[in-house]
Design a protein around this motif. Structure first.
Motif, PDB file in Angstrom:
ATOM      1  N   GLN A 253     -10.537   0.865   1.398  1.00 34.53           N
ATOM      2  CA  GLN A 253     -11.609   1.704   0.281  1.00 34.53           C
ATOM      3  C   GLN A 253     -10.741   2.460  -0.898  1.00 34.53           C
ATOM      4  O   GLN A 253     -12.019   1.952  -1.515  1.00 34.53           O
ATOM      5  CB  GLN A 253     -11.744   2.897   1.865  1.00 34.53           C
TER       6      GLN A 253
ATOM      7  N   ARG B 167      -9.110  10.638  -0.664  1.00 33.78           N
ATOM      8  CA  ARG B 167      -7.695   9.904  -0.810  1.00 33.78           C
ATOM      9  C   ARG B 167      -6.707   9.478  -1.626  1.00 33.78           C
ATOM     10  O   ARG B 167      -5.839   9.137  -1.128  1.00 33.78           O
ATOM     11  CB  ARG B 167      -8.794   8.407  -0.395  1.00 33.78           C
TER      12      ARG B 167
ATOM     13  N   ARG C  30      -4.137   2.702   9.221  1.00 38.05           N
ATOM     14  CA  ARG C  30      -5.218   3.462   8.727  1.00 38.05           C
ATOM     15  C   ARG C  30      -4.549   3.611   7.012  1.00 38.05           C
ATOM     16  O   ARG C  30      -5.474   3.515   6.107  1.00 38.05           O
ATOM     17  CB  ARG C  30      -4.957   5.219   9.324  1.00 38.05           C
TER      18      ARG C  30
ATOM     19  N   THR D 232     -12.633   9.324  -2.551  1.00 41.97           N
ATOM     20  CA  THR D 232     -12.043   9.023  -3.275  1.00 41.97           C
ATOM     21  C   THR D 232     -11.107  10.200  -3.588  1.00 41.97           C
ATOM     22  O   THR D 232      -9.995   9.865  -3.449  1.00 41.97           O
ATOM     23  CB  THR D 232     -12.596   7.725  -4.977  1.00 41.97           C
TER      24      THR D 232
ATOM     25  N   ASP E   4      -6.657   0.273   5.733  1.00 46.51           N
ATOM     26  CA  ASP E   4      -7.616   0.804   5.654  1.00 46.51           C
ATOM     27  C   ASP E   4      -7.697   1.939   4.559  1.00 46.51           C
ATOM     28  O   ASP E   4      -8.798   1.161   3.470  1.00 46.51           O
ATOM     29  CB  ASP E   4      -8.115   1.416   6.874  1.00 46.51           C
ATOM     30  N   THR E   5      -7.085   3.412   3.895  1.00 49.16           N
ATOM     31  CA  THR E   5      -7.124   3.519   3.034  1.00 49.16           C
ATOM     32  C   THR E   5      -7.098   3.131   1.501  1.00 49.16           C
ATOM     33  O   THR E   5      -7.700   2.712   0.794  1.00 49.16           O
ATOM     34  CB  THR E   5      -6.009   4.869   2.658  1.00 49.16           C
TER      35      THR E   5
ATOM     36  N   ALA F 265     -16.328   7.456   1.810  1.00 51.73           N
ATOM     37  CA  ALA F 265     -15.161   6.344   1.508  1.00 51.73           C
ATOM     38  C   ALA F 265     -15.879   5.775  -0.260  1.00 51.73           C
ATOM     39  O   ALA F 265     -14.946   5.804  -0.867  1.00 51.73           O
ATOM     40  CB  ALA F 265     -14.387   5.530   1.650  1.00 51.73           C
TER      41      ALA F 265
END
Length: 196
Positions: free
Chosen positions: A182, A84, A175, A81, A178-179, A75
């Motif tokens: 990150q 994502r 999630r 990156t 969390d993304t 991440a």
């Protein structure tokens, strides 16, 4: 014991004959190089040739072919990156109505993030798609950290909205948050010129 036979071991030719045996290290290195070229730009003719090939591949096969190279990257790396950002964009394009509803549900719980994300009020599916496309296009700008901050803000708001709507899958809301975390961390790393 007379019927027992020691099993034969496959030789090197057996492994060389296996189809589609890609070296994970080579795949990761290729993904990293492509991510770096797309975000930082080419430095020479060889780099420009590779960028042209990548863009042609994205046009003909779709960005998913390239993004798959980034899917296992950490991440806090440039390739991770971009993965994502790609995953967020793909989800919004497939579910613009859901993204708009979840964004609307989460924005009152994250007003600072709402301003940073830059979505018009009220956000409809088309506006959410425009935002996400604008953010992803920002990967080639000198303000890549701002692009990551905006994507993080959007993901955070949608994750909070998903949790508020309580649609039976709290893990997906976690999630998404969390993304966002990150992406925010990647923006911080980018500001120190350490995102590679």
């Amino acid at each position: 014991m007379r019927d027992f036979h020691r099993p034969g071991l496959p030789g090197a030719s057996h492994f060389e004959a296996q189809p589609n045996r890609e070296d994970p290290a080579e795949t990761a290195a290729a993904g990293h190089r492509i991510a770096t070229l797309l975000v930082r730009g080419p430095h020479g003719d060889d780099d420009q040739f590779l960028v042209d090939r990548v863009l042609h591949l994205a046009d003909s096969e779709g960005l998913s072919t390239i993004a798959e190279l980034w899917s296992h990257a950490p991440a806090d790396s440039l390739a991770g990156t971009l993965w994502r950002l790609y995953a967020l964009r793909t989800w919004v394009h497939r579910n613009p109505e859901t993204a708009a509803v979840e964004f609307a549900a989460g924005k009152s719980f994250a007003p600072v993030s709402e301003m940073l994300a830059g979505v018009v009020d009220p956000p409809g599916p088309a506006e959410v798609i425009v935002l996400v496309d604008t953010v992803v296009r920002g990967i080639v700008s000198p303000d890549f950290d701002v692009t990551l901050d905006r994507a993080a803000a959007f993901a955070h708001i949608v994750g909070v909205g998903r949790a508020q709507l309580d649609q039976g899958d709290p893990a997906s809301a976690v999630r998404l948050v969390d993304t966002a975390t990150q992406l925010r961390r990647a923006a911080e790393i980018e500001r120190t010129a350490s995102l590679h």
